[in-house]
Design a protein around this motif. Structure first.
Motif, PDB file in Angstrom:
ATOM      1  N   HIS A  17       0.783  -1.123   0.157  1.00  0.00           N
ATOM      2  CA  HIS A  17       0.060   0.031   0.066  1.00  0.00           C
ATOM      3  C   HIS A  17       1.057   1.404  -0.089  1.00  0.00           C
ATOM      4  O   HIS A  17       1.710   1.519   0.854  1.00  0.00           O
ATOM      5  N   LEU A  19       2.234   4.930   0.157  1.00  0.00           N
ATOM      6  CA  LEU A  19       2.112   6.158   1.003  1.00  0.00           C
ATOM      7  C   LEU A  19       2.291   7.361  -0.081  1.00  0.00           C
ATOM      8  O   LEU A  19       2.901   7.050  -1.161  1.00  0.00           O
ATOM      9  N   ARG A  28       0.353   9.149   7.078  1.00  0.00           N
ATOM     10  CA  ARG A  28       0.261   7.563   6.913  1.00  0.00           C
ATOM     11  C   ARG A  28      -0.816   7.004   6.051  1.00  0.00           C
ATOM     12  O   ARG A  28      -1.339   5.963   5.792  1.00  0.00           O
ATOM     13  N   THR A  30      -2.640   6.072   2.534  1.00  0.00           N
ATOM     14  CA  THR A  30      -2.302   5.249   1.537  1.00  0.00           C
ATOM     15  C   THR A  30      -3.028   5.894   0.224  1.00  0.00           C
ATOM     16  O   THR A  30      -4.202   6.235   0.281  1.00  0.00           O
ATOM     17  N   TYR A  31      -2.286   5.747  -0.939  1.00  0.00           N
ATOM     18  CA  TYR A  31      -2.931   6.246  -2.177  1.00  0.00           C
ATOM     19  C   TYR A  31      -3.196   5.124  -3.175  1.00  0.00           C
ATOM     20  O   TYR A  31      -3.996   5.474  -4.238  1.00  0.00           O
ATOM     21  N   HIS A  33      -2.921   0.641  -3.851  1.00  0.00           N
ATOM     22  CA  HIS A  33      -2.495  -0.784  -3.600  1.00  0.00           C
ATOM     23  C   HIS A  33      -1.903  -1.463  -4.835  1.00  0.00           C
ATOM     24  O   HIS A  33      -2.426  -1.536  -5.867  1.00  0.00           O
ATOM     25  N   GLN A  49       3.143  -1.562   3.937  1.00  0.00           N
ATOM     26  CA  GLN A  49       3.279  -0.134   3.193  1.00  0.00           C
ATOM     27  C   GLN A  49       4.516   0.037   2.728  1.00  0.00           C
ATOM     28  O   GLN A  49       5.520  -0.520   2.822  1.00  0.00           O
TER      29      GLN A  49
END
Length: 297
Positions: A17, A19, A28, A30-31, A33, A49
């Protein structure tokens, strides 16, 4: 004897995931996957991540391809290659592309990161441990200097680093990095282009944008490396880091970096691993067999 593998998904079957680019703004969140085009194992919460702090080429725009059992993500400055069947992970980062305007000229300027991270499902308290056994197979294939004759060891480096956070029990009802009241960084440095071996060090994480202001305690690489790292050679790290963690905790208490003196208040609950490039270097590397095994008394 009870043992707990602290790392979930050490073969990277669940993907990563991603960042953001700026830790002070994105924190933190997430943008994207990296889910191997839908072939990654599904989980109810993110396990791994990936930090890409300060890159000009966002991983959310990476190209994707599958080559046999390998999933490959490329941007102009980095390559992520994963083979979950073998637990293989490639982390390549090109400082020559990350710094198109030239080398950093001030310690206050941020630097490029390519890190994998995770919060542990089960944090363990230091006072319950008999050992904390780390294992890692790694190969640094290449480190190319693109500092154009302006290399300054006080500003520029290529560093492959492994960090754990030693922390209190956190804010009530919350868990994970960012929710700890009291903590310090414990480092297992793998490589630094400036030194044949990395010596024990204690310093505060400060200077750049997004730094934490917390103690960083790094053990000496002489404890697990018998020679200076040679490019393209396979290495294996196997070491019980608990004695060094306890030494670091005592140093933090003695010097005011931690406030609580009850050892049971302190746990191991987060790690990150990967490249930090304050310098304009192009680096290529891969790892396999990453493990952090807690042995309970």
């Amino acid at each position: 004897m009870k043992t707990i593998e602290l790392l979930s998904d050490p073969q990277f079957k669940t993907g990563f995931h991603v960042l953001g680019i700026n830790p002070t703004i994105n924190h933190r969140k997430t943008y994207k996957h990296l889910d191997y085009n839908g072939e990654a194992y599904q989980t109810n919460w993110p396990i791994w991540q990936m930090a890409q702090w300060w890159t000009p080429y966002n991983l959310i725009d990476a190209t994707f391809k599958k080559i046999t059992d390998c999933y490959v993500y490329d941007t102009p400055s980095r390559r992520i290659e994963v083979n979950p069947k073998k637990g293989f992970l490639r982390l390549n980062l090109s400082g020559s592309k990350e710094y198109p305007q030239g080398v950093r000229t001030s310690g206050n300027q941020p630097w490029s990161h390519l890190l994998i991270e995770q919060d542990f499902d089960e944090s363990v308290s230091l006072d319950t441990l008999q050992a904390l056994n780390l294992k890692l197979n790694f190969n640094i294939e290449a480190v190319e200097d693109h500092n154009e004759g302006q290399f300054n060891p006080n500003l520029h480096a290529a560093q492959l680093l492994w960090y754990f956070v030693i922390h209190d029990k956190g804010i009530e009802g919350s868990a994970g990095y960012g929710n700890f009241k009291e903590f310090f960084w414990f480092g297992i440095p793998i490589y630094d282009n400036r030194y044949p071996f990395i010596e024990e060090s204690m310093h505060v994480d400060q200077g750049g944008i997004g730094t934490t202001g917390r103690l960083i305690y790094s053990m000496s690489s002489r404890n697990y490396l018998k020679e200076p790292i040679q490019m393209g050679k396979d290495y294996t790290i196997e070491i019980d880091i608990l004695p060094f963690v306890l030494k670091a905790k005592q140093y933090a208490l003695d010097h005011g970096y931690l406030k609580k003196h009850d050892q049971s208040n302190y746990q191991i609950g987060y790690m990150n691993f990967g490249w930090e490039l304050p310098g304009r270097f192009d680096v290529k590397s891969h790892i396999q067999g990453i493990s952090a095994l807690a042995v309970i008394k």
